[in-house]
Design a protein around this motif. Structure first.
Motif, short mmCIF file in Angstrom:
data_model
loop_
_atom_site.label_atom_id
_atom_site.label_comp_id
_atom_site.label_asym_id
_atom_site.label_seq_id
_atom_site.Cartn_x
_atom_site.Cartn_y
_atom_site.Cartn_z
N SER A 296 62.29 23.57 0.79
CA SER A 296 63.22 24.33 1.63
C SER A 296 64.54 24.47 0.87
N GLY A 297 65.19 25.57 1.08
CA GLY A 297 66.48 25.78 0.43
C GLY A 297 66.37 26.17 -1.03
N VAL A 298 65.20 26.65 -1.44
CA VAL A 298 65.06 27.06 -2.85
C VAL A 298 65.90 28.31 -3.10
N LYS A 299 66.42 28.37 -4.32
CA LYS A 299 67.16 29.56 -4.74
C LYS A 299 66.59 30.03 -6.08
N PRO A 300 65.43 30.67 -6.03
CA PRO A 300 64.80 31.05 -7.30
C PRO A 300 65.50 32.23 -7.96
N GLN A 301 65.29 32.34 -9.25
CA GLN A 301 65.75 33.48 -10.05
C GLN A 301 64.55 34.43 -10.22
#
Lengths: 326, 728
Positions: A296-301
């Motif tokens: 949860s809370g991932v911030k992928p590129q």
């Protein structure tokens, strides 16, 4: 030329006396020397600590196992007590680097291993971790193997170690010594998130030295696995990895510890994911739910968005392996 | 002797460390050079400040534009080269890593430190390293017959797809290196090259001195894969620095620089249109390729090399085009042209077979041509169908069930795929000298080189076979322009190219020895006409009787002759305008992959390959070539790609951890079979070559297997995890 003073410490006290701001301890040298050649690490003082009596692996006074900071990765991976009581650590170590590197690399050095972000290693690129305030070239650049959790707008570098993922799942404690005395830090508090100070990766203060790592006594009946996913079959950093230590009784998960590598800016653990499994029946749906919590809370590129799905599959499969009927 | 699986004769030198590679060379008074590369990919040098670098203790000189000495552009006739612009020729920057300065110091460490202190400021321009490739100019027509567009439109079954192969770097374990010595008149240059003669010819023009004033030496190469075929700018810089300083200069390119200024396999984008009747008869084939090139070069990857002749069809068009990018010059990399080209066409074949509901082996067998339709000439020796049928048999292809994901073993999904392959067979011009010595030994001398493939051993085998002298008594002298000029080690052609020159030379030497046997007072066969004598098994005797034959060494000793010799010279066949035969090697690759979707893990389990490469001189070394190529093919299919940062233009994964190649753990089980049909249209022994054919066809066979396992058709290499993770 980057001149630096070099000394061989004969005792821990010796080493601490010479250490201060701008000093680095060198043990196996597998990260530090590599980065010094690239001008990424430019210490003014290098202190060789290989002669210090910190290579022992043996019972910890309070129970469990103490691994000296200078114990080589190969020696730890093949140590009978590790193989018997903490196989997840042996598996993690043996999945990392190459035999030659493992023969040199030490437990303490591995704890402070630097990221493999290509921009961190390239002095022509902007990197807040290397030169605070210079920017982050990885955001908007080549970031396939970088972090999707724990990142900040200043840094998305992934933590590279396999060992430290296993140590996190084992709830290890790091023993530190320094001019102001000794202290012990649970590994869960040892690593810092990058935030706006990505140059600070751990709670180690300048001049402090890691002396050992202790593992609590193994949980009775616990089973474990380290699953590492990467492109090729060996000698590559994890795209996603999972260390799982779990106790299962009659199809119910009693105690679960999970840490993940490859996806985070530090070895990634979320107690909520473990709580979502503890006391519950083994089921694929619950595994997926636990993975959802961890991720949860991932911030992928754009370059590493696939790690969200890969990380999920990695953890779900690791949980299946650990809970599979023998 | 020919066909024997001998161990390589240079093996002991290599495993004992006695083999001197270029960067092992140390000469008296040698200085160390480190090149400084641009940190922008486009623009101009605004200012080059070397003052701090010059202050470093031990620094002798910092070269840049203005003080390197006169360097010329090589004429088109000089030979082969990819980067024609002499280093430091202007202040324009055209790719990241382009050399802008050269530091020379008393030690490598001082040079390295000072290189870091060279301050360069740039007037930066926006670099163009865009991945999508649209031709800059009108494409060139490579081949054309019939009316492919009309046939395509009319066909009941057709394929129209685009395929992409990325920039790949050669990454030999040995770094490019030069040790240049200038004595005031002559250059002696140790260089990591696959072509000493070409390097001499080109470098002499760049340095503006006659060819005979330049000597190039390369005794052992830690592999090249094409990256060391043509001269690069570091060699020029080292030679120019040695000339300027009057001191030997060593320059070793760094691993990072190996990704920047010494070539790479060009990125390609290829559209393939293919059509067929419902029975599988190919009615048209259109193959349009574009490759990325550097700003100043005309590099043509020649993707359509194998397309016009490989399969039969009456309607065909092949075109080639380039588009320029701010990248270093591309260059040949193992199997240039055909390897990326066959990825596209063999992939399209697999897709066509699927569209037809036909087995991919059967489709290929169905379209076997009777002759080379491109040139309308017969094939010299083509056994492609046997490669296909034998490969299928050895692999167990008949057990394949074609439905996606239908095959499993131990919980892993299996994918079975195959592809065909072909590679050019030709000879380069070659000269050789052979000496037969009074101590019973022989020497063979030619200016070709052994790049790790076994040329030392092959040449010894040729001479040993012709003379009967034991192979361990044959000394091989190669890798030096003071020797008779030999062929480049490229195109899989050395083994074939050397046959006529060495055989002519050794026969002349033997004839000379036979002459001695019949002449002079001490001659054992005094008075016997020379044409009644024969040289066999190391002895000279009467033609009509093996009794009384005398070791040739005794004959030389009796004549007080130290050695006899013979020279041989053969023109090349490469690039011949009107060949009588279509000469190529062929092969078939059958590959099994394992796919575990639950962890998105893809591994290549096994490869069966059958190779039709003419007569095999040394099966051990030939198999070694093929197996190495297969492992390289696994890397090409699954891992390898040089990533250029879109903003800086830097090849950013410029190290061996971040540029992912196959490791030993990725090497599949390999089953290699050689058909061993001599191709005597190429040379008397029927030898072709095996350096490149093993890589051709591997990637499309793997992507076909990947499709069979996963249902995902990957047309953009490499097949990374993210391309499979979410399914087709």
């Amino acid at each position: 030329m980057n001149f630096f003073s070099f000394s061989r410490a004969a005792s821990v006290a010796d080493a601490l006396r010479d250490a201060g701001a701008g000093a680095k301890f060198v043990a196996g040298g597998t990260t530090l020397v590599d980065l010094m050649k690239l001008d990424v690490e430019t210490p003014a003082v290098v202190i060789d600590i290989n002669r210090l009596p910190l290579a022992e692996v043996g019972p910890a006074p309070e129970g469990g196992l103490r691994i000296g900071a200078l114990a080589r990765n190969s020696d730890v991976a093949h140590h009978p007590a590790v193989v018997r009581d903490y196989p997840v650590l042996a598996e993690a170590l043996l999945s990392g680097a190459s035999a030659q590197l493992r023969n040199m690399a030490t437990t303490g050095g591995n704890l402070v291993q630097r990221t493999r972000c290509v921009y961190f290693r390239d002095t022509a690129s902007a990197c807040n971790k290397r030169v605070p305030g210079s920017g982050c070239a990885a955001i908007g650049g080549y970031n396939r193997n970088l972090a999707i959790v724990g990142t900040s707008e200043h840094c998305i570098a992934s933590h590279p170690s396999d060992q430290n993922v296993a140590l996190t799942a084992l709830e290890a404690t790091v023993q530190i010594t320094g001019a102001r005395g000794d202290r012990s830090v649970p590994i869960g508090e040892f690593y810092l998130l990058p935030g706006d100070t990505p140059e600070r990766e751990t709670v180690l203060e300048p001049g402090e030295m890691i002396t050992s790592v202790t593992l609590p006594p193994p949980a009775p009946g616990a089973r474990s696995t380290y699953l590492k996913l990467r492109d090729r079959a060996s000698y590559e950093f994890a795209l996603a990895s999972a260390a799982v230590v779990a106790t299962v009784t009659n199809g119910t998960l009693e105690r679960v510890r999970i840490a993940m590598g490859g996806i985070g800016t530090k070895p990634w653990r979320n107690r909520d994911a473990e709580l979502a499994l503890e006391g519950k029946r083994v089921s694929a749906e619950r595994f997926a739910a636990a993975a959802q919590i961890i991720l949860s809370g991932v911030k992928p590129q754009p370059g590493n968005a696939f790690k969200v799905e890969l990380g999920k599959r990695c953890l779900v499969h690791a949980l299946k392996l650990v809970t599979a009927e023998a | 002797m020919l066909g024997q699986a001998l161990p390589r004769i240079d093996g002991p030198y290599k495993v004992s460390g006695a083999a001197k590679y270029t960067s092992d060379r140390r000469v008296e008074n040698m200085a160390y050079a480190v090149a400084v590369g641009s940190t922008v990919a486009a623009g101009r040098i605004a200012r080059l400040d070397v003052s701090k670098a010059l202050e470093v203790a031990g620094v002798i000189e910092v070269f840049g534009r203005g003080n390197i000495g006169k360097l010329y552009k090589p004429s088109p006739e000089a030979g082969m080269f990819d980067e024609a612009r002499p280093p430091f020729a202007d202040d324009a920057i055209r790719y990241y890593g382009q050399y802008v300065a050269l530091v020379v110091a008393e030690t490598f460490e001082a040079a390295t430190a000072a290189a870091g202190l060279v301050e360069v400021s740039y007037r930066e321009a926006e670099p163009n390293v865009a991945l999508d490739l649209a031709p800059d100019d009108e494409p060139n027509e490579v081949s054309q017959r019939g009316d492919p567009a009309a046939a395509f439109d009319a066909a009941p079954v057709k394929i129209d797809q685009n395929y992409v192969t990325p920039a790949e770097t050669h990454n030999p374990i040995e770094l490019h290196a030069t040790v240049a010595i200038y004595d005031g008149e002559r250059f002696t240059i140790y260089e990591t090259t696959q072509a000493v003669t070409n390097t001499r010819n080109v470098l002499s023009e760049i340095l503006g001195v006659p060819r005979e004033k330049v000597r190039i030496i390369m005794k052992f190469l830690g592999s090249g894969f094409g990256g060391k075929l043509w001269p690069w700018t570091h060699g020029t810089l080292a030679a120019a620095a040695a000339r300027s300083l009057g001191r030997p200069v060593k320059l070793v390119v760094t691993r990072k620089q190996m990704f920047e200024a010494v070539g790479h396999r060009a990125r390609t984008q290829q559209r393939v249109r293919m059509s067929a009747e419902r029975d599988g008869t190919l009615t048209s084939l259109q193959h349009d390729a574009v490759n990325a090139a550097g700003m100043l070069d005309e590099y043509d990857e020649n993707c359509g090399e194998a397309t016009p002749y490989f399969y039969g069809t009456d309607n065909l068009r092949v075109t080639a085009a380039q588009t320029r990018r701010n990248i270093g010059s591309p260059t040949a990399m193992r199997g240039p042209g055909a390897v990326p080209g066959l990825f596209a066409t063999e992939s399209a074949y697999d897709e066509l077979a699927l569209a037809l509901g036909m087995d991919p082996v059967a489709l290929r067998l169905h379209n076997e041509p009777a002759q080379d339709q491109d040139l309308a000439i017969p094939f010299s020796s083509r056994h492609y169908t046997e490669c296909l049928t034998l490969g299928a048999e050895r692999f167990g292809w008949s057990q394949r069930t074609p439905e996606v994901g239908s095959m499993r073993r131990d919980g892993t999904i299996l994918g079975w795929g195959m592809a065909g392959c072909s590679w050019i067979a030709a000879r380069f011009g070659a000269e050789a000298r052979v000496e037969l010595h009074a101590d019973g030994s022989a020497r063979v001398l030619t200016g070709t080189q052994d790049i790790g493939t076994g040329t030392y051993t092959i040449l010894a085998q040729y001479v040993a076979d012709a003379t009967g002298i034991p192979v361990e008594r044959v000394v091989v002298e190669i890798g030096d322009t003071d020797l008779p000029p030999g062929p480049i080690s490229g195109g899989s052609m050395v083994t074939a190219s050397m046959v006529p020159a060495v055989l002519e030379a050794v026969r002349k030497a033997m004839k000379s020895a036979v002459g001695l046997a019949a002449k002079g007072d001490a001659a054992p066969f005094k008075g016997v006409p020379a044409d009644q004598l024969v040289f066999a098994d190391g002895r000279i005797g009467r033609k009509d009787s093996t009794a009384g034959a005398v070791p040739f060494a005794d004959i030389l000793q009796a004549a007080s002759v130290a050695f006899v010799s013979g020279s041989g010279k053969a023109e090349g066949s490469f690039g011949q305008e009107h060949p009588k035969y279509s000469l190529h090697s062929y092969g078939a690759q059958f590959i099994e992959v394992g796919w575990q979707p639950e962890i998105a893990r893809l591994r290549v389990h096994r490869i069966v390959t059958v190779v039709d490469a003419g007569r095999i001189i040394n099966p051990r070394m030939a198999r070694n070539q093929i197996e190495g190529a297969l492992v390289m093919g696994v890397g090409m299919a699954l891992f390898e790609e040089a990533h250029y940062d879109p903003r800086s233009g830097a090849p950013i994964n410029s190290n061996l951890a971040d540029y992912v190649m196959a490791t030993h753990a990725d090497a599949p089980h390999m089953d290699v079979t050689f058909l061993d049909y001599p191709d005597t249209k190429l040379n008397e022994l029927g030898v072709r070559g095996v350096g490149e054919i093993g890589l051709a066809g591997v990637a499309p066979a793997i992507t076909a297997a990947v499709y069979h396992a996963t249902g995902a058709r990957v047309r953009v290499l490499p097949v990374t995890i993210e391309k499979l993770l979410l399914g087709p």
